[in-house]
Design a protein around this motif. Sequence first.
Motif, short mmCIF file in Angstrom:
data_model
loop_
_atom_site.label_atom_id
_atom_site.label_comp_id
_atom_site.label_asym_id
_atom_site.label_seq_id
_atom_site.Cartn_x
_atom_site.Cartn_y
_atom_site.Cartn_z
N ALA A 117 0.83 -1.21 0.00
CA ALA A 117 0.00 0.00 0.00
C ALA A 117 0.86 1.26 0.00
CB ALA A 117 -0.93 0.00 1.21
N THR A 118 1.96 1.22 0.73
CA THR A 118 2.86 2.39 0.79
C THR A 118 3.50 2.65 -0.56
OG1 THR A 118 3.32 1.96 3.14
CG2 THR A 118 4.86 3.39 1.96
N THR A 119 3.90 1.60 -1.25
CA THR A 119 4.48 1.75 -2.59
C THR A 119 3.48 2.42 -3.54
OG1 THR A 119 5.90 -0.19 -2.33
CG2 THR A 119 5.43 0.51 -4.58
N ILE A 120 2.24 2.00 -3.47
CA ILE A 120 1.20 2.57 -4.32
C ILE A 120 0.96 4.03 -3.98
CG2 ILE A 120 -1.28 2.49 -4.86
CD1 ILE A 120 -1.05 -0.60 -4.23
N MET A 121 0.71 4.29 -2.70
CA MET A 121 0.32 5.64 -2.29
C MET A 121 1.48 6.63 -2.34
SD MET A 121 -2.94 5.33 -1.80
CE MET A 121 -3.38 6.84 -0.92
N THR A 122 2.72 6.15 -2.26
CA THR A 122 3.87 7.04 -2.41
C THR A 122 3.86 7.67 -3.80
OG1 THR A 122 5.25 5.81 -0.85
CG2 THR A 122 6.40 7.16 -2.47
N ALA A 123 3.58 6.86 -4.80
CA ALA A 123 3.56 7.36 -6.17
C ALA A 123 2.26 8.07 -6.50
CB ALA A 123 3.77 6.20 -7.15
N ASN A 124 1.16 7.61 -5.92
CA ASN A 124 -0.16 8.17 -6.25
C ASN A 124 -0.96 8.42 -4.98
OD1 ASN A 124 -2.71 8.79 -7.16
ND2 ASN A 124 -2.86 7.11 -8.59
N PRO A 125 -1.00 9.67 -4.51
CA PRO A 125 -1.71 9.99 -3.27
C PRO A 125 -3.21 9.68 -3.29
CG PRO A 125 -0.19 11.75 -3.84
CD PRO A 125 -0.26 10.84 -5.03
N VAL A 126 -3.77 9.44 -4.48
CA VAL A 126 -5.18 9.02 -4.57
C VAL A 126 -5.24 7.63 -5.22
CG1 VAL A 126 -6.20 11.32 -4.52
CG2 VAL A 126 -5.44 10.38 -6.70
N GLY A 127 -4.30 6.79 -4.85
CA GLY A 127 -4.18 5.46 -5.44
C GLY A 127 -5.31 4.52 -5.13
N ALA A 128 -6.01 4.73 -4.01
CA ALA A 128 -7.16 3.88 -3.69
C ALA A 128 -8.32 4.18 -4.63
CB ALA A 128 -7.57 4.08 -2.24
N SER A 129 -8.54 5.46 -4.91
CA SER A 129 -9.59 5.85 -5.86
C SER A 129 -9.24 5.40 -7.27
CB SER A 129 -9.79 7.37 -5.84
OG SER A 129 -10.35 7.81 -4.63
N CYS A 130 -7.99 5.62 -7.65
CA CYS A 130 -7.57 5.26 -9.01
C CYS A 130 -7.66 3.76 -9.26
CB CYS A 130 -6.15 5.75 -9.28
SG CYS A 130 -6.05 7.54 -9.54
N ALA A 131 -7.52 2.96 -8.21
CA ALA A 131 -7.65 1.51 -8.37
C ALA A 131 -9.03 1.14 -8.90
CB ALA A 131 -7.41 0.82 -7.02
N ARG A 132 -9.99 2.03 -8.67
CA ARG A 132 -11.37 1.75 -9.07
C ARG A 132 -11.79 2.48 -10.36
NH1 ARG A 132 -10.97 0.95 -3.64
NH2 ARG A 132 -12.56 -0.38 -2.64
N VAL A 133 -11.20 3.64 -10.62
CA VAL A 133 -11.73 4.46 -11.73
C VAL A 133 -10.76 4.64 -12.88
CG1 VAL A 133 -13.24 5.70 -10.15
CG2 VAL A 133 -11.00 6.68 -10.71
N CYS A 134 -9.51 4.22 -12.75
CA CYS A 134 -8.57 4.37 -13.85
C CYS A 134 -8.96 3.46 -15.03
CB CYS A 134 -7.16 3.99 -13.41
SG CYS A 134 -6.16 5.39 -12.91
N PRO A 135 -8.76 3.94 -16.26
CA PRO A 135 -8.95 3.07 -17.42
C PRO A 135 -7.74 2.16 -17.57
CG PRO A 135 -8.25 5.24 -18.15
CD PRO A 135 -8.41 5.32 -16.65
N THR A 136 -7.61 1.18 -16.68
CA THR A 136 -6.41 0.35 -16.62
C THR A 136 -6.16 -0.43 -17.90
OG1 THR A 136 -7.74 -1.37 -15.52
CG2 THR A 136 -6.45 0.08 -14.11
N GLU A 137 -7.24 -0.75 -18.63
CA GLU A 137 -7.04 -1.50 -19.88
C GLU A 137 -6.32 -0.65 -20.93
OE1 GLU A 137 -10.86 0.74 -20.41
OE2 GLU A 137 -9.93 -0.41 -18.80
#
Length: 454
Positions: A69-89
């Motif tokens: 979680a720290t690795t994710i949030m260090t790079a992206n302070p809104v990484g929890a939201s982006c996990a759900r709404v990013c166009p990952t494909e």
Amino acid sequence: MSTLESSLPDKFKANFKEVELPLSDQEASQEANRCLYCYDAPCITACPTGIDIPSFIKKIASGNMKGSATTIMTANPVGASCARVCPTEELCEGACVLNHSTKPILIGNLQRYATDWAMKNDQVLFEKGEPNGKKIAIVGGGPGGLSAARELALLGYEVTIYEAEKEAGGLDTFGIVSFRLPKKISLWEVEQVKKLGVTIKTEVRVGRDIAFNELLETNERVILAIGMANVPNLNISGETLNGVHDAIDLVRSTKSPPIPTHIEGKRVVVIGAGNTAIDGATCSVRLGAENVKIVYRRTEKEMTAYDFEYEFAKQDGVEFRWLTQPIEIIGDSDGNVTGLKCVKMKLGEPSIDGRRKPEPVPDSDFIIECDAVVKAIGQKRHSELIEKLGLAHNDGVVLINKESMQTSNAKIYACGDVIFGKGQGEAMVVSAAQQGKTAAYHVHESLKEMYSAQ
């Protein structure tokens, strides 16, 4: 159960729960162990915030959930939201090397798995930096503003965010449907920033409650992250009838109790084909609309909504009417919507932006019977404020140095939707997060240079 869900009528409760289930522990472990942990990982390059994706996935595989979680949030302070709404494909998963042989790693789902763990276990992932005595003001508490604030707090700055809404988080808190992004996810990210000593002043509108010049005089730098405003007018007859709604307002109304009931049983037509139009349509379905249609003046090929949003809407039963241009909203003697008069369109020659310009087909008028119309044709700019600040702009799009995010005023930097458009920037939550980080870094560098020269 969340406050929102507990306020819902029983028949709607299931409608507003997250539509995509989280990975189980076993599924997450299996998926994490599929990753090849590429040394030169293309998924990192494809992520606008540069998350070290192989590293956070490997930590899941080894059971180091806080480290993940720290690795994710260090790079992206809104990484929890982006996990759900990013166009990952289109981004990280689209770049995964396993696309060539099997199926890509479910990076977004694993990112959600790690950040959900941090939320459930009340983890505080960062500590504020040693105070350096310098103050920074940030106007707007959305993804860009929060990201800038987080980076500056880690660097030791005294940061104050001025947010017009009653809660921070911007688009993530109020503008994305709760069945895709629950409000509590965004508010957890806000809390992570507040725990670094960042002051967030809500229900404060700059220019009304506090003068912008005061911010400039009392802070070393100001970062403008004001986003965008409501949907513009359609400029057609009947727009003031009862039953005409702004898609932004409609989505916002479903993010906090009490949930509205004015859509239930209605025949709804949504005008537009972007992500906000999809949200307005799927919200209407979940609020009990009898039928929901989206009308768009171009074709499916030109729609701006993400592919996964489009597929989701179709699964929800939303109908699409392509090459259809509204020209009048029709009402009864009591002022209530009864229909939408439209004209059929055809695509002509490409315009300056490369998109084929829609043109009306003569004598093709027809009426779609409906009880409600939802406007979703983009969003207005905060042009009046930008003009008052004297910033260089292009129709409300603040112009910046694309490397430093600095505006035409050397003390003001900008990020997020306020700089999106006219060929500048990208309208994604993850892009706003990266822009906020970039603005923070360059603010820091500019102040280091200024004080070292004294």
